[in-house]
Write a protein that holds these residues in place. Structure first.
Motif, mmCIF file in Angstrom:
data_model
loop_
_atom_site.group_PDB
_atom_site.id
_atom_site.type_symbol
_atom_site.label_atom_id
_atom_site.label_comp_id
_atom_site.label_asym_id
_atom_site.label_seq_id
_atom_site.Cartn_x
_atom_site.Cartn_y
_atom_site.Cartn_z
ATOM 1 N N UNK A 135 0.808 -1.233 0.000
ATOM 2 C CA UNK A 135 0.000 0.000 0.000
ATOM 3 C C UNK A 135 0.833 1.271 0.000
ATOM 4 N N UNK A 136 2.131 1.152 0.077
ATOM 5 C CA UNK A 136 2.953 2.355 0.184
ATOM 6 C C UNK A 136 4.239 2.160 -0.599
ATOM 7 N N UNK A 137 4.658 3.213 -1.322
ATOM 8 C CA UNK A 137 5.916 3.111 -2.060
ATOM 9 C C UNK A 137 7.047 3.665 -1.213
ATOM 10 N N UNK A 138 7.972 2.805 -0.849
ATOM 11 C CA UNK A 138 9.079 3.224 0.020
ATOM 12 C C UNK A 138 10.206 3.785 -0.853
ATOM 13 N N UNK A 139 9.890 4.874 -1.568
ATOM 14 C CA UNK A 139 10.836 5.408 -2.554
ATOM 15 C C UNK A 139 11.967 6.179 -1.876
ATOM 16 N N UNK A 140 13.180 5.996 -2.407
ATOM 17 C CA UNK A 140 14.323 6.761 -1.900
ATOM 18 C C UNK A 140 14.552 7.953 -2.813
ATOM 19 N N UNK A 141 13.859 9.041 -2.547
ATOM 20 C CA UNK A 141 14.175 10.263 -3.292
ATOM 21 C C UNK A 141 13.908 11.489 -2.418
ATOM 22 N N UNK A 142 14.404 12.630 -2.886
ATOM 23 C CA UNK A 142 14.342 13.835 -2.064
ATOM 24 C C UNK A 142 12.921 14.294 -1.802
ATOM 25 N N UNK A 143 12.051 14.116 -2.795
ATOM 26 C CA UNK A 143 10.673 14.569 -2.617
ATOM 27 C C UNK A 143 10.034 13.802 -1.469
ATOM 28 N N UNK A 144 10.265 12.495 -1.467
ATOM 29 C CA UNK A 144 9.721 11.668 -0.393
ATOM 30 C C UNK A 144 10.348 12.067 0.945
ATOM 31 N N UNK A 145 11.674 12.292 0.922
ATOM 32 C CA UNK A 145 12.370 12.685 2.158
ATOM 33 C C UNK A 145 11.792 13.991 2.700
ATOM 34 N N UNK A 146 11.531 14.939 1.803
ATOM 35 C CA UNK A 146 10.987 16.226 2.259
ATOM 36 C C UNK A 146 9.581 16.056 2.816
ATOM 37 N N UNK A 147 8.816 15.186 2.186
ATOM 38 C CA UNK A 147 7.457 14.930 2.683
ATOM 39 C C UNK A 147 7.514 14.338 4.092
ATOM 40 N N UNK A 148 8.465 13.414 4.288
ATOM 41 C CA UNK A 148 8.599 12.801 5.614
ATOM 42 C C UNK A 148 8.961 13.879 6.644
ATOM 43 N N UNK A 149 9.906 14.747 6.293
ATOM 44 C CA UNK A 149 10.311 15.810 7.226
ATOM 45 C C UNK A 149 9.161 16.776 7.494
ATOM 46 N N UNK A 150 8.407 17.085 6.460
ATOM 47 C CA UNK A 150 7.262 17.985 6.602
ATOM 48 C C UNK A 150 6.235 17.414 7.570
ATOM 49 N N UNK A 151 5.956 16.111 7.390
ATOM 50 C CA UNK A 151 4.981 15.455 8.266
ATOM 51 C C UNK A 151 5.494 15.444 9.706
ATOM 52 N N UNK A 152 6.804 15.173 9.853
ATOM 53 C CA UNK A 152 7.383 15.174 11.201
ATOM 54 C C UNK A 152 7.280 16.559 11.841
ATOM 55 N N UNK A 153 7.557 17.599 11.026
ATOM 56 C CA UNK A 153 7.493 18.960 11.561
ATOM 57 C C UNK A 153 6.093 19.238 12.085
ATOM 58 N N UNK A 154 5.086 18.826 11.337
ATOM 59 C CA UNK A 154 3.707 19.060 11.761
ATOM 60 C C UNK A 154 3.393 18.265 13.021
ATOM 61 N N UNK A 155 3.773 16.981 13.028
ATOM 62 C CA UNK A 155 3.436 16.135 14.179
ATOM 63 C C UNK A 155 4.175 16.585 15.436
ATOM 64 N N UNK A 156 5.378 17.141 15.259
ATOM 65 C CA UNK A 156 6.118 17.639 16.428
ATOM 66 C C UNK A 156 5.575 18.992 16.860
ATOM 67 N N UNK A 157 5.252 19.840 15.884
ATOM 68 C CA UNK A 157 4.707 21.165 16.207
ATOM 69 C C UNK A 157 3.390 21.075 16.953
ATOM 70 N N UNK A 158 2.588 20.077 16.582
ATOM 71 C CA UNK A 158 1.295 19.916 17.252
ATOM 72 C C UNK A 158 1.417 18.988 18.468
#
Ligand SMILES: Nc1ncnc2c1ncn2[C@@H]1O[C@H](COP(=O)(O)OP(=O)(O)OP(=O)(O)O)[C@@H](O)[C@H]1O
Length: 755
Positions: A135-158
Motif C-alpha cells: 500500500x505504500x511506495x518506500x521510494x528513496x528520493x528527495x521529494x519523499x524525504x521532504x514529505x517525511x520531514x514535513x509530516x514530522x514537523x507538523x506532528x512535532x509542532x502539534x
C-alpha cells in the motif's frame, strides 16, 4: 532614547501590568516596534538584560527586532533575541553542561543533505519490515524525504507525535489520517534518532523545541531560567509546542507580551492556528491573569487599503497614514497569458510615473509558482530585471524540465542546449521520472557529451530510460547510515550499473539482471515516445505536449511524487500553463525547444542582475508565504480567479488569509489582477465603499498630523514651570511634551533644535 512618538494604543500596552498580554494587531501597526519599546522601557527601569527574553520566528524577524531595539535607544547586545529553535537548542546545551542529560555524542544536523541518510535508512528499515509494502511506495528520493520531514514537523509542532509511543502503527495512522507505511517510517526514524529521554543520536532544527518539552516532561528536577519580561513577536505563527515551551518559561513569573495578527495565520500545515490568537492563548495563561489589547491602525497601509483589508478580514483595520494606498483592479480575460501583457504594460507605465530608474519598489506576489511562467516570460520580453523568492524559476522546475526532455526525446535532439550545465538538469529530471540511479560523475559525463552532440540524447533514452532498472540487492542495513549514503541517490553498486560513454554510441551494459519489468513510468514514457515520434514533424509543440501529458499520466505522476494535495495541484497547474505557453507559441517542437533555451539564458542574465539594462534594481517575484513580514511601495497580486485563488480544494479561511497577507504588504499602490469582476474577494473588499470612507479617514489623519506631539528638553528644576505653561508628562518616555498647535514661543527654551 527613541524620537518615535508612541500611539495611545502602543503606550497602553507598555503601561499594562497584566502578567500575560495578547496584542491583537493589524498588519503594519507596529507590533515589533511596540515589543522592542516594551523591552527598552524595562531596561530603562533597571531590569537586568539577562531577565528579558525576546522570541521571534526567523533571522529576518530577529534583525528587525534588534533594529527597533536600537531605535528605542538600546544597544543590540542588551537583550537575548532568539528564534524558538535556537532558544530551545541553547536550553538543551545548558542541560548537557549541567549534566542533566547526556548530549556528548548528539550530532547537530542542519540541512536536508545531512538528514537524508537517516531518512533513507528509516525508509529502508520500514520497507524491510514488509508489512505495508502493498500500500505504500518506500521510494528513496528527495521529494519523499521532504514529505517525511514535513509530516514530522507538523506532528512535532502539534505534539501529536507523542502518541506514537503508546499506539500501534495502524491506530496512529487512523487517528492522524496518514498512510501506515509512512507512519512506520516515522517510527523507525524516531527510534534511530532518540534512544531515551535526553539521549539523542542526532537532532535537527525541527527537533529542539520538541526534545526540550520531552526532556522537561521526563526530568521534573530541571529548572528553567526566569524572566521578568518575555516578548513574543509574530504570535500568529505559534504552534502547540512553542506555546507549551512559553507556558513553562512563563510559569516562573514575570510578564509575557505576545503580539500577532490572526489574519496572518498561513502556516496551519506546520501547526499554527488562529485559535492561538484568542481562546487558546487565554486558556493557556489563566483566566484572571491575562488580557487582550489592540493595535488597530497601520503605519504601512493607507486608508483605502486598510478599510478594504478590514472588510476582507471582518475586523476593524484603520490607518495612520496621511497618504492613501491606491487599490486598483486589472481585469483580464483568462488566467494564463493575457494578464502578463497587461501587467508588463502597467509596470512600465507606473515606473515612469513614479520617476524611478529601477524596479526595487515593485513586488509581484504569487499564490503559487504556476503563474510565474507567463509573468517571467513577459518580464524577460520587457527586459525587466527580477529576482525569484520562495520558489524556483520555471526554467528550473522539475515538471517543466521533464516536458522539455520529452520534446527532445521526440525530436531525438536536445535542441537549443549548448552547455553541460544546461543539459544536466533536463537529463536528471528525466532520470528522476524514470528512477534512473547513476553516480554523479556519470550524470556529468552524459551532460557533457550531449552538450557537444545534442543528438546523443537518443542513446541516453535507449541506454538509461527505456530499459528495465537493474535489480537492487536486498538491503541489509547495518551501522551508521551516513557512511553508507552520501548524496541524493542511493549508493550505486558498481556491479549493477556501468554507464557507457554516450559519445561512443555504446549501449552495452554490464548489468547482472535485466529480467525486472519496465516500471509503469518507464513503460509509459516508452509508449509515449513510440506513439508521438512519428508525429513530430506534423504536430506543433503544444499539441505534442498535450498528448504526451495524457499518455504519460502526468497528473498521476505529480500526485505520486508530491504526496500533499496542495503541491500536486501546483504541479498540475504548472504543467497546464507550460503546455498553454507552447500552444500559444504555435511553434514546432524543435523551434520551441530553441526558444525556451534562449529565453532561459536571457532570464538567467536578468536574474543574475549582471546584464540588466542600465543596471536597474530588480523587481521581486515572490510567493505570498515568502513575502510575509516584508513591504514594498507597489505590490501586484495576479491570479484572482475562481480556479486558482482561492484554490477550490484548499481551506477557504486560509486562502482568504493568504490574500490578506499579500495585499497588506503594499504601501502606496496595490494592483489586484482578476479574470472576474464579480470575484468573491473583490466583492468582500468592496473597493468603492473603501474609497468613499477613506476620504474622511485621510482628512482626520492630516488634521491629527498637524497637531502632533513635540517633545521638550526640560531640565529637572524647570519641570514645574513647563507644567504650568501646559506641557504634559509622558511616563513611558519620561519626557514633557506639547501639541504642535500650542503657542510654541512660550516653550522656546525647551524646544528641540528642528522646531
Ligand atoms: N508610533 C509610531 N510612529 C510612527 N511610525 C511607527 C510607530 N510605530 C511603528 N512605526 C512604523 O511602522 C512600520 C511598521 O512597524 P512594525 O514593523 O513594528 O509593524 P508590524 O506590525 O510588526 O508589521 P508586520 O505586519 O509586517 O508584522 C515601521 O516602519 C515602524 O517604524
Amino acid at each position: 532614547m527613541s524620537t518615535l512618538p508612541l500611539t495611545p494604543e502602543q503606550s497602553a500596552i507598555l503601561q499594562a501590568r497584566d502578567p500575560a498580554i495578547l496584542v491583537s494587531a493589524v498588519a503594519g501597526s507596529g507590533k515589533s516596534t511596540t515589543l522592542a519599546h516594551a523591552a527598552a522601557l524595562r531596561l530603562r527601569r533597571g531590569t537586568p538584560p539577562g531577565r528579558i527574553l525576546a522570541l521571534v520566528f526567523s533571522d529576518t524577524a530577529r534583525q528587525v527586532f534588534l533594529d527597533y531595539l536600537a531605535q528605542a535607544g538600546h544597544a543590540r547586545a542588551d537583550v537575548t533575541v532568539r528564534t524558538y529553535d535556537e532558544y530551545a537548542r541553547s536550553l538543551l546545551d545548558a542541560w548537557v553542561r549541567l549534566g542533566y542529560i547526556d548530549g556528548a555524542h548528539t550530532r547537530r544536523l542542519t540541512s536536508l543533505d545531512a538528514l537524508r541518510p537517516w531518512i533513507y535508512q528509516a525508509i529502508e528499515d520500514a520497507a524491510a519490515l514488509g508489512a505495508h509494502r502493498d500500500y505504500y511506495e518506500f521510494t528513496l528520493n528527495d521529494t519523499h524525504a521532504e514529505y517525511i520531514l514535513d509530516t514530522l514537523t507538523w506532528l512535532k509542532g502539534t505534539l501529536r507525535l507523542r502518541h506514537l509511543d503508546d499506539m500501534s502503527i495502524s491506530e496512529f495512522a487512523r487517528q492522524e489520517d496518514l498512510p501506515e507505511g509512512l507512519v512506520s517510517i516515522l517510527r523507525e526514524y524516531e527510534r534511530a534518532r532518540s534512544h531515551d529521554v535526553g539521549l539523542y543520536e542526532f537532532q535537527s532544527a525541527q527537533d529542539y523545541v520538541y526534545d526540550c518539552l520531552t526532556t522537561l516532561a521526563g526530568c521534573d528536577y530541571i529548572e528553567l531560567p526566569r524572566f521578568d519580561l518575555i516578548v513574543a513577536d509574530e504570535w500568529h505563527d505559534i504552534n502547540e509546542a512553542h506555546l507549551q515551551l512559553l507556558q513553562r518559561l512563563h510559569a516562573g513569573g514575570g510578564q509575557l507580551i505576545a503580539a500577532g495578527d490572526a489574519d496572518q495565520v498561513i502556516h496551519t500545515r506546520h501547526g499554527a492556528h488562529p485559535d492561538y490568537m484568542g481562546p487558546a492563548f487565554l486558556a493557556a495563561f489563566g483566566q484572571a491573569r491575562r488580557t487582550t489589547m489592540p493595535l488597530s491602525r497601520s503605519f504601512r497601509c493607507g486608508p483605502t487599503l486598510a478599510l478594504a483589508a478590514g472588510q476582507l478580514a471582518h475586523k476593524t483595520f484603520e490607518s495612520w497614514r496621511t497618504q492613501d494606498t491606491e487599490v486598483s483592479v486589472l481585469l483580464q480575460a483568462r488566467l494564463y497569458q493575457d494578464q502578463a501583457d497587461g501587467l508588463a504594460h502597467y509596470l512600465q507605465g507606473l515606473r515612469q510615473r513614479r520617476s524611478e530608474s529601477g524596479f526595487a519598489s515593485f513586488a509581484i506576489l504569487l499564490r503559487s509558482p504556476d503563474l510565474s511562467i507567463d509573468i517571467e516570460n513577459e518580464l524577460i520580453r520587457q527586459e525587466i530585471p527580477y529576482q525569484v523568492n520562495g520558489f524556483d524559476s520555471y526554467f528550473e522546475r522539475d515538471e517543466i524540465l521533464i516536458l522539455r526532455g520529452i520534446l527532445a526525446l521526440l525530436c531525438e535532439q536536445l535542441h537549443g542546449v549548448t552547455t553541460a550545465a544546461e543539459a544536466l538538469p533536463i537529463l536528471q529530471a528525466l532520470g528522476r521520472f524514470c528512477e534512473v540511479d547513476m553516480p554523479e560523475h556519470d550524470w556529468q559525463a552524459s551532460a557533457r557529451d550531449i552538450a557537444i552532440n545534442p543528438q546523443l540524447i537518443r542513446y541516453f533514452y535507449s541506454g538509461q530510460l527505456n530499459r528495465p532498472p537493474p535489480l537492487q540487492p536486498a538491503s541489509t542495513p547495518t551501522g551508521d547510515p551516513v557512511s553508507r549514503k552520501t548524496n541524493g541517490t542511493a549508493a550505486p553498486t558498481a556491479s549493477i550499473i556501468s554507464v557507457p560513454s554516450l559519445s561512443s554510441g555504446d549501449t552495452h551494459y554490464t548489468g547482472t539482471d535485466h529480467r525486472r519489468p519496465l516500471s509503469p513510468w518507464r513503460a509509459r514514457l516508452a509508449h509515449t515516445v513510440e506513439h508521438l515520434r512519428p508525429l513530430v514533424n506534423q504536430e506543433s509543440a503544444g499539441e505534442l505536449l498535450r498528448q504526451a501529458c495524457t499518455l504519460l499520466h502526468l497528473p498521476a505522476y505529480a500526485r505520486r511524487h508530491y504526496l500533499q494535495q496542495e503541491q500536486a495541484d501546483g504541479i498540475e497547474h504548472s504543467i497546464q500553463a507550460f503546455v498553454e505557453h507552447a500552444a500559444q507559441s504555435q511553434q514546432a517542437a524543435a523551434a520551441f525547444l530553441e526558444t525556451v533555451a534562449s529565453t532561459q539564458r536571457q532570464s538567467q542574465r536578468l536574474r543574475s542582475h549582471a546584464g540588466s539594462p542600465r543596471q536597474q534594481a530588480p523587481l521581486q517575484l515572490c510567493t505570498i508565504a515568502a513575502a510575509k513580514g516584508k513591504e514594498w511601495p507597489v505590490v501586484i497580486v495576479p491570479g484572482l480567479s475562481r480556479l486558482h485563488f482561492p484554490r477550490p480544494q484548499a481551506q477557504p479561511a486560509e486562502e482568504r488569509r493568504l490574500l490578506y497577507v499579500a495585499a497588506t504588504r503594499a504601501q502606496t499602490q496595490l494592483l489586484l489582477v482578476s479574470d472576474d469582476a464579480q470575484h468573491p474577494y473583490l466583492q468582500q473588499m468592496d473597493l468603492s465603499q473603501a474609497r468613499a470612507l477613506a476620504t474622511a479617514m485621510l482628512e482626520e489623519n492630516r488634521a491629527r498630523q498637524a497637531d502632533t506631539r513635540i517633545y521638550l528638553h526640560v531640565p529637572f528644576e524647570q519641570r514645574a514651570d513647563a507644567k504650568n505653561k501646559g506641557a504634559q508628562w509622558d511616563p513611558i518616555r519620561r519626557q514633557w511634551w506639547i501639541r504642535s498647535s500650542m503657542h510654541l514661543p512660550s516653550f522656546r527654551d525647551w524646544l528641540p533644535p528642528d522646531q
